[in-house]
Design a protein around this motif. Structure first.
Motif, PDB file in Angstrom:
ATOM      1  N   GLY A 123       0.774  -1.238   0.000  1.00  0.00           N
ATOM      2  CA  GLY A 123       0.000   0.000   0.000  1.00  0.00           C
ATOM      3  C   GLY A 123       0.800   1.278   0.000  1.00  0.00           C
ATOM      4  O   GLY A 123       0.287   2.332  -0.391  1.00  0.00           O
ATOM      5  N   ILE A 124       2.056   1.221   0.416  1.00  0.00           N
ATOM      6  CA  ILE A 124       2.858   2.441   0.542  1.00  0.00           C
ATOM      7  C   ILE A 124       3.067   3.128  -0.805  1.00  0.00           C
ATOM      8  O   ILE A 124       3.188   4.354  -0.871  1.00  0.00           O
ATOM      9  N   LEU A 125       3.067   2.372  -1.880  1.00  0.00           N
ATOM     10  CA  LEU A 125       3.226   2.972  -3.207  1.00  0.00           C
ATOM     11  C   LEU A 125       2.105   3.967  -3.459  1.00  0.00           C
ATOM     12  O   LEU A 125       2.349   5.071  -3.952  1.00  0.00           O
ATOM     13  N   ASN A 126       0.873   3.623  -3.115  1.00  0.00           N
ATOM     14  CA  ASN A 126      -0.262   4.516  -3.351  1.00  0.00           C
ATOM     15  C   ASN A 126      -0.186   5.769  -2.490  1.00  0.00           C
ATOM     16  O   ASN A 126      -0.509   6.863  -2.948  1.00  0.00           O
ATOM     17  N   VAL A 127       0.238   5.626  -1.242  1.00  0.00           N
ATOM     18  CA  VAL A 127       0.381   6.781  -0.352  1.00  0.00           C
ATOM     19  C   VAL A 127       1.448   7.727  -0.905  1.00  0.00           C
ATOM     20  O   VAL A 127       1.248   8.945  -0.982  1.00  0.00           O
ATOM     21  N   CYS A 128       2.559   7.170  -1.305  1.00  0.00           N
ATOM     22  CA  CYS A 128       3.652   7.991  -1.847  1.00  0.00           C
ATOM     23  C   CYS A 128       3.297   8.564  -3.222  1.00  0.00           C
ATOM     24  O   CYS A 128       3.727   9.668  -3.562  1.00  0.00           O
ATOM     25  N   ALA A 129       2.504   7.847  -3.996  1.00  0.00           N
ATOM     26  CA  ALA A 129       2.035   8.365  -5.289  1.00  0.00           C
ATOM     27  C   ALA A 129       1.141   9.582  -5.070  1.00  0.00           C
ATOM     28  O   ALA A 129       1.172  10.538  -5.856  1.00  0.00           O
ATOM     29  N   LEU A 130       0.367   9.564  -4.001  1.00  0.00           N
ATOM     30  CA  LEU A 130      -0.467  10.722  -3.666  1.00  0.00           C
ATOM     31  C   LEU A 130       0.413  11.939  -3.413  1.00  0.00           C
ATOM     32  O   LEU A 130       0.135  13.031  -3.910  1.00  0.00           O
ATOM     33  N   VAL A 131       1.485  11.753  -2.667  1.00  0.00           N
ATOM     34  CA  VAL A 131       2.423  12.851  -2.395  1.00  0.00           C
ATOM     35  C   VAL A 131       3.007  13.365  -3.714  1.00  0.00           C
ATOM     36  O   VAL A 131       3.056  14.581  -3.952  1.00  0.00           O
ATOM     37  N   GLY A 132       3.430  12.453  -4.567  1.00  0.00           N
ATOM     38  CA  GLY A 132       3.988  12.858  -5.856  1.00  0.00           C
ATOM     39  C   GLY A 132       2.982  13.589  -6.720  1.00  0.00           C
ATOM     40  O   GLY A 132       3.304  14.601  -7.354  1.00  0.00           O
ATOM     41  N   SER A 133       1.754  13.108  -6.750  1.00  0.00           N
ATOM     42  CA  SER A 133       0.747  13.750  -7.597  1.00  0.00           C
ATOM     43  C   SER A 133       0.372  15.132  -7.080  1.00  0.00           C
ATOM     44  O   SER A 133       0.080  16.034  -7.865  1.00  0.00           O
ATOM     45  N   LEU A 134       0.404  15.320  -5.769  1.00  0.00           N
ATOM     46  CA  LEU A 134       0.091  16.636  -5.205  1.00  0.00           C
ATOM     47  C   LEU A 134       1.173  17.669  -5.529  1.00  0.00           C
ATOM     48  O   LEU A 134       0.894  18.860  -5.615  1.00  0.00           O
ATOM     49  N   ASP A 135       2.405  17.215  -5.705  1.00  0.00           N
ATOM     50  CA  ASP A 135       3.505  18.122  -5.999  1.00  0.00           C
ATOM     51  C   ASP A 135       3.804  18.244  -7.497  1.00  0.00           C
ATOM     52  O   ASP A 135       4.534  19.138  -7.914  1.00  0.00           O
ATOM     53  N   ALA A 136       3.227  17.384  -8.292  1.00  0.00           N
ATOM     54  CA  ALA A 136       3.578  17.308  -9.714  1.00  0.00           C
ATOM     55  C   ALA A 136       3.236  18.581 -10.487  1.00  0.00           C
ATOM     56  O   ALA A 136       4.018  19.018 -11.337  1.00  0.00           O
ATOM     57  N   GLY A 137       2.106  19.186 -10.215  1.00  0.00           N
ATOM     58  CA  GLY A 137       1.713  20.384 -10.955  1.00  0.00           C
ATOM     59  C   GLY A 137       2.678  21.534 -10.743  1.00  0.00           C
ATOM     60  O   GLY A 137       3.121  22.178 -11.699  1.00  0.00           O
TER      61      GLY A 137
END
Length: 187
Positions: free
Chosen positions: A24-38
Motif C-alpha cells: 500500500g505504501i506505493l499509493n500513499v507515496c504516489a499521492l504525495v507525488g501527484s500533489l507536488d507534480a503540478g
C-alpha cells in the motif's frame, strides 16, 4: 509487486502486516507525488518533470531489487511511488498540451494503455521469473522495472517542450515553432 510478495515474505522473513504496508505504501507515496507534480511541472516543464518521475521510478526499482532488508525495500517502494504520482499527473497534461484538438482524446488515452500493458507485462514477467532461485526471483521482478523507466526518460527527451509551458514562460517563438511542426494546418 503481487507476484513478488510471497517470495519477499519468505526471503526477508516479514509478517503479513509488513507485506500489506509494502503493497500500500506505493499509493500513499504516489499521492504525495501527484500533489507536488503540478507545481514541479510549472517550474521544470512537463518533459523534465516526466524525466524526474522516470528517474525516481528507476531509483526506486533499483533500491527494491537490491534491498538487503525490509526498510530499504520500503524506501525503494516509496521512492517509486512518488515517481508514479508525478508520471500519472503530468503524462496526461503533456499529452493534452502537445496534441491537436482532433487527436487529443486518442493521444491522452495512450498513457492509460501503457499502464494496462505494463501491468499485464509485469504479471507475465512474474510468472516466468517465479522459477528462479529465491534470492534472485523477487529482486529481478522488482528491479526490472528500471528498464522501461530508463526508456521513458530517454524517449521523452526526444519530444518537444509543451507549447503551453513555453507560452507560460514567455517563449512564444519556440511555442509557435512547435505548434507549426506538430500541427502544419496552423501556419
Amino acid at each position: 509487486m503481487s507476484g513478488a510478495m510471497i517470495f519477499i515474505k519468505e526471503d526477508l522473513k516479514v509478517n503479513n502486516t509488513q507485506i500489506s504496508v509494502l503493497a500500500g505504501i506505493l499509493n500513499v507515496c504516489a499521492l504525495v507525488g501527484s500533489l507536488d507534480a503540478g507545481r514541479t511541472s510549472d517550474f521544470l516543464g512537463r518533459r523534465y518533470t516526466i524525466v524526474l518521475a522516470s528517474i525516481m521510478f528507476l531509483v526506486g526499482s533499483v533500491l527494491m531489487g537490491y534491498a538487503p532488508n525490509y526498510p530499504i525495500l520500503l524506501i525503494g517502494r516509496c521512492t517509486a511511488g512518488v515517481g508514479v504520482g508525478y508520471a500519472l499527473m503530468i503524462a496526461l497534461v503533456y499529452s493534452a498540451e502537445i496534441s491537436s484538438p482532433k487527436s487529443r482524446g486518442f493521444i491522452t488515452s495512450l498513457p492509460e494503455l501503457g499502464i494496462s500493458t505494463g501491468i499485464l507485462t509485469g504479471y507475465l514477467v512474474n510468472y516466468f521469473m517465479a522459477a528462479l532461485p529465491l534470492k534472485l526471483d523477487w529482486r529481478l521482478m522488482l528491479g526490472i522495472a528500471a528498464v522501461p523507466s530508463l526508456g521513458l526518460a530517454i524517449g521523452i527527451l526526444k519530444m518537444p517542450a509543451s507549447p503551453r509551458w513555453l507560452v507560460m514562460r514567455g517563449r512564444l517563438g519556440e511555442a509557435k515553432r512547435i505548434c507549426i511542426n506538430f500541427h502544419p494546418q496552423m501556419k
